[in-house]
Write a protein that holds these residues in place. Structure first.
Motif, PDB file in Angstrom:
ATOM      1  N   VAL A  94     -34.566 -17.963  -7.472  1.00  0.00           N
ATOM      2  CA  VAL A  94     -35.546 -18.898  -7.873  1.00  0.00           C
ATOM      3  C   VAL A  94     -35.282 -20.210  -7.928  1.00  0.00           C
ATOM      4  CG1 VAL A  94     -36.875 -16.863  -9.095  1.00  0.00           C
ATOM      5  CG2 VAL A  94     -35.039 -18.191 -10.110  1.00  0.00           C
ATOM      6  N   GLY A  95     -34.088 -20.655  -8.166  1.00  0.00           N
ATOM      7  CA  GLY A  95     -33.494 -22.019  -8.154  1.00  0.00           C
ATOM      8  C   GLY A  95     -32.293 -22.122  -8.416  1.00  0.00           C
ATOM      9  N   ALA A  96     -31.574 -23.181  -8.936  1.00  0.00           N
ATOM     10  CA  ALA A  96     -30.297 -23.431  -9.097  1.00  0.00           C
ATOM     11  C   ALA A  96     -30.131 -24.375 -10.150  1.00  0.00           C
ATOM     12  CB  ALA A  96     -29.478 -23.900  -7.496  1.00  0.00           C
ATOM     13  N   GLU A  97     -28.988 -24.092 -10.944  1.00  0.00           N
ATOM     14  CA  GLU A  97     -28.488 -25.114 -11.716  1.00  0.00           C
ATOM     15  C   GLU A  97     -27.397 -25.962 -10.917  1.00  0.00           C
ATOM     16  OE1 GLU A  97     -26.665 -23.707 -15.307  1.00  0.00           O
ATOM     17  OE2 GLU A  97     -26.706 -25.697 -16.180  1.00  0.00           O
ATOM     18  N   ALA A  98     -27.586 -27.483 -11.049  1.00  0.00           N
ATOM     19  CA  ALA A  98     -26.581 -28.381 -10.624  1.00  0.00           C
ATOM     20  C   ALA A  98     -25.406 -28.714 -11.597  1.00  0.00           C
ATOM     21  CB  ALA A  98     -27.424 -29.720 -10.415  1.00  0.00           C
ATOM     22  N   LEU A  99     -24.194 -28.427 -11.334  1.00  0.00           N
ATOM     23  CA  LEU A  99     -23.155 -28.662 -11.948  1.00  0.00           C
ATOM     24  C   LEU A  99     -21.928 -29.434 -11.561  1.00  0.00           C
ATOM     25  CD1 LEU A  99     -23.070 -24.543 -12.948  1.00  0.00           C
ATOM     26  CD2 LEU A  99     -23.498 -26.743 -14.644  1.00  0.00           C
ATOM     27  N   VAL A 100     -21.643 -30.480 -12.226  1.00  0.00           N
ATOM     28  CA  VAL A 100     -20.741 -31.495 -11.651  1.00  0.00           C
ATOM     29  C   VAL A 100     -19.327 -30.800 -11.649  1.00  0.00           C
ATOM     30  CG1 VAL A 100     -20.296 -32.514 -14.008  1.00  0.00           C
ATOM     31  CG2 VAL A 100     -20.340 -33.910 -11.897  1.00  0.00           C
ATOM     32  N   ARG A 101     -18.736 -31.582 -10.485  1.00  0.00           N
ATOM     33  CA  ARG A 101     -17.310 -31.133 -10.342  1.00  0.00           C
ATOM     34  C   ARG A 101     -16.765 -32.523  -9.979  1.00  0.00           C
ATOM     35  NH1 ARG A 101     -18.904 -27.304 -12.413  1.00  0.00           N
ATOM     36  NH2 ARG A 101     -18.659 -25.101 -11.865  1.00  0.00           N
ATOM     37  N   TRP A 102     -15.230 -32.430 -10.138  1.00  0.00           N
ATOM     38  CA  TRP A 102     -14.437 -33.801  -9.715  1.00  0.00           C
ATOM     39  C   TRP A 102     -13.531 -33.217  -8.839  1.00  0.00           C
ATOM     40  CZ3 TRP A 102     -11.344 -37.167 -13.751  1.00  0.00           C
ATOM     41  CH2 TRP A 102     -10.849 -38.359 -13.164  1.00  0.00           C
ATOM     42  N   GLN A 103     -13.680 -33.881  -7.729  1.00  0.00           N
ATOM     43  CA  GLN A 103     -12.635 -33.453  -6.760  1.00  0.00           C
ATOM     44  C   GLN A 103     -11.340 -34.783  -6.943  1.00  0.00           C
ATOM     45  OE1 GLN A 103     -12.553 -31.067  -4.215  1.00  0.00           O
ATOM     46  NE2 GLN A 103     -10.296 -31.546  -4.213  1.00  0.00           N
ATOM     47  N   HIS A 104     -10.627 -34.242  -8.013  1.00  0.00           N
ATOM     48  CA  HIS A 104      -9.444 -35.195  -8.299  1.00  0.00           C
ATOM     49  C   HIS A 104      -8.253 -35.476  -7.047  1.00  0.00           C
ATOM     50  CE1 HIS A 104      -6.003 -37.133 -10.394  1.00  0.00           C
ATOM     51  NE2 HIS A 104      -7.020 -37.551 -11.505  1.00  0.00           N
ATOM     52  N   PRO A 105      -7.846 -36.738  -6.747  1.00  0.00           N
ATOM     53  CA  PRO A 105      -6.888 -36.871  -5.601  1.00  0.00           C
ATOM     54  C   PRO A 105      -5.806 -36.185  -5.756  1.00  0.00           C
ATOM     55  CG  PRO A 105      -7.157 -38.957  -6.951  1.00  0.00           C
ATOM     56  CD  PRO A 105      -8.399 -37.793  -7.514  1.00  0.00           C
ATOM     57  N   ARG A 106      -5.299 -35.864  -7.062  1.00  0.00           N
ATOM     58  CA  ARG A 106      -3.891 -35.222  -7.147  1.00  0.00           C
ATOM     59  C   ARG A 106      -4.059 -33.759  -7.772  1.00  0.00           C
ATOM     60  NH1 ARG A 106      -3.670 -39.953  -9.346  1.00  0.00           N
ATOM     61  NH2 ARG A 106      -3.539 -39.175 -11.375  1.00  0.00           N
ATOM     62  N   ARG A 107      -5.139 -33.647  -8.911  1.00  0.00           N
ATOM     63  CA  ARG A 107      -5.200 -32.508  -9.317  1.00  0.00           C
ATOM     64  C   ARG A 107      -6.221 -31.573  -8.954  1.00  0.00           C
ATOM     65  NH1 ARG A 107      -6.230 -34.626 -15.493  1.00  0.00           N
ATOM     66  NH2 ARG A 107      -6.178 -32.314 -15.566  1.00  0.00           N
ATOM     67  N   GLY A 108      -7.000 -31.720  -7.712  1.00  0.00           N
ATOM     68  CA  GLY A 108      -7.864 -30.772  -7.231  1.00  0.00           C
ATOM     69  C   GLY A 108      -9.180 -30.725  -7.887  1.00  0.00           C
ATOM     70  N   LEU A 109      -9.853 -29.761  -7.620  1.00  0.00           N
ATOM     71  CA  LEU A 109     -11.188 -29.754  -8.040  1.00  0.00           C
ATOM     72  C   LEU A 109     -11.320 -29.418  -9.649  1.00  0.00           C
ATOM     73  CD1 LEU A 109     -14.113 -29.938  -6.867  1.00  0.00           C
ATOM     74  CD2 LEU A 109     -14.166 -27.329  -7.066  1.00  0.00           C
ATOM     75  N   LEU A 110     -11.947 -30.551 -10.195  1.00  0.00           N
ATOM     76  CA  LEU A 110     -11.700 -30.126 -11.892  1.00  0.00           C
ATOM     77  C   LEU A 110     -13.128 -29.756 -12.255  1.00  0.00           C
ATOM     78  CD1 LEU A 110      -9.596 -33.249 -12.984  1.00  0.00           C
ATOM     79  CD2 LEU A 110      -8.886 -31.226 -12.287  1.00  0.00           C
ATOM     80  N   ALA A 111     -12.963 -28.735 -13.332  1.00  0.00           N
ATOM     81  CA  ALA A 111     -14.471 -28.289 -13.927  1.00  0.00           C
ATOM     82  C   ALA A 111     -14.715 -29.400 -15.035  1.00  0.00           C
ATOM     83  CB  ALA A 111     -14.085 -26.795 -14.443  1.00  0.00           C
ATOM     84  N   PRO A 112     -16.032 -29.405 -15.261  1.00  0.00           N
ATOM     85  CA  PRO A 112     -16.483 -30.335 -16.563  1.00  0.00           C
ATOM     86  C   PRO A 112     -15.757 -30.353 -17.949  1.00  0.00           C
ATOM     87  CG  PRO A 112     -18.195 -29.092 -15.680  1.00  0.00           C
ATOM     88  CD  PRO A 112     -17.196 -28.481 -14.946  1.00  0.00           C
ATOM     89  N   ALA A 113     -15.111 -29.252 -18.086  1.00  0.00           N
ATOM     90  CA  ALA A 113     -14.451 -29.052 -19.163  1.00  0.00           C
ATOM     91  C   ALA A 113     -13.122 -30.095 -19.204  1.00  0.00           C
ATOM     92  CB  ALA A 113     -14.036 -27.565 -19.791  1.00  0.00           C
ATOM     93  N   GLU A 114     -12.721 -30.252 -18.220  1.00  0.00           N
ATOM     94  CA  GLU A 114     -11.543 -30.929 -17.974  1.00  0.00           C
ATOM     95  C   GLU A 114     -11.833 -32.618 -18.140  1.00  0.00           C
ATOM     96  OE1 GLU A 114      -8.005 -29.470 -15.596  1.00  0.00           O
ATOM     97  OE2 GLU A 114      -9.986 -28.345 -14.654  1.00  0.00           O
TER      98      GLU A 114
END
Ligand code: C2E
Ligand code: MG
Ligand code: MG
Ligand code: MG
Length: 284
Positions: free
Chosen positions: A56-76
């Protein structure tokens, strides 16, 4: 917890604290640069109708593609973004991104014109005067019907009073945008505050979903949240559904919509689009 260095009188930090302070400082520097370097990403987690399993839809959730640490979740990084105030810029960026993406998908898949996107908005954003104009101009720019955008805020944003956040929410409601209470059941809002609430929907927090099959009291609360939502004409979505057992228990209590790893994780736009291309229609 700085240790006093005995007779010298100097205050020194132990190596652990020093490292922690350094890495925080580094993260803060990186966070500011992340905008310029375009390192943030928006991933989309499907929301489905539990009875049919249909999207029915989607939730937009932010991520951070960190140059050294990889893909980070919001908690980080969200706590630091909140502390430094960068959350305002970040949320505004996610909102623009999600609206642009939704418009693109609606155009590419006309049969899926019922698709909606949920965007998380920090409470502070609700206090900022710009949010209403920002939303209005995005809807106009992308020719989006207002009800396909749903803003998720936690209960604390609405206390039933006449504060600034409440005024913003009322103005957004007047635009026709959907308003969703996130993590419902874990905040401090009084039931009375829902008497004059502008919200259209509730997200049942994952704590009630996690052990819905094993904890009778959590199951009872989940059932109560479902009837509360029904009585007040609020759409209910359960978060964090990981097993078919949890899904079935939620169906049984009558919860209509759900979201969780059982269906899909938050996906990069390309992968979400693959799902869309295999979807025939969107249920109301
Ligand atoms: P939320 O809004 O309650 O989002 C749901 C979180 O639960 C997401 O975590 C999602 O990935 C996770 N989740 C979904 N299904 C399952 C499942 O089956 N099991 C488990 N264990 N978890 C599941 P995520 O993406 O790490 O986001 C965490 C929180 O960060 C969000 O909680 C939201 O409060 C915040 N957040 C995310 N994106 C944004 C944003 O753009 N702006 C703001 N202000 N906050 C955001
Ligand atoms: Mg949310
Ligand atoms: Mg939530
Ligand atoms: Mg949350």
């Amino acid at each position: 917890r700085a240790k006093s260095a005995g007779k010298s009188g100097y205050v020194v930090f132990d190596a652990g604290m020093h490292e922690q302070a350094l890495s925080r400082l580094q993260l803060e520097t990186d966070l500011r640069l992340a905008f310029e370097r375009a390192e943030f990403r928006v991933h989309y987690q499907p929301i489905v109708e539990l009875a049919s399993g249909q999207l029915v839809g989607a939730e937009a959730l932010v991520r951070w593609q960190h140059p050294r640490r990889g893909l980070l979740a919001p908690a980080e990084f969200l706590p630091l973004a909140e502390e430094t105030g960068l959350i305002m810029e970040l949320d505004a960026w996610v909102l623009r991104q999600a609206c642009g993406q939704l418009a693109q998908w609606r155009q590419a898949y006309p049969a899926l014109s019922g698709l909606s996107i949920n965007v998380n908005v920090d409470e502070r954003q609700m206090v900022s005067p710009g949010i209403v104009d920002e939303v209005l101009s995005l809807l106009r720019k992308h020719r989006l019907p207002p009800d396909c955008l749903r803003l998720e805020v936690t209960e604390t944003a609405f206390r039933g009073g006449r504060g600034q956040a409440e005024q913003r929410l009322m103005a957004l409601k007047a635009l026709g945008v959907g308003l969703v209470v996130d993590d419902f059941g874990t905040g401090y809002s009084s039931l009375e505050s829902f008497a004059a609430s502008p919200f259209d929907a509730l997200k049942m927090d994952q704590v009630f979903v996690r052990d819905i099959q094993t904890n009778a009291r959590h199951r009872a609360i989940a059932r109560t949240i479902n009837s509360f939502a029904g009585e007040l004409d609020l759409t209910l979505t359960a978060e964090g559904i990981e097993t078919t057992g949890q899904r079935d228990a939620l169906r049984e209590i009558g919860c209509r919509f759900g979201q969780g790893f059982l269906f899909a994780r938050a996906l990069p736009p390309e992968q979400f689009e693959q799902m869309l291309s295999g979807t025939e229609g969107i249920v109301g």
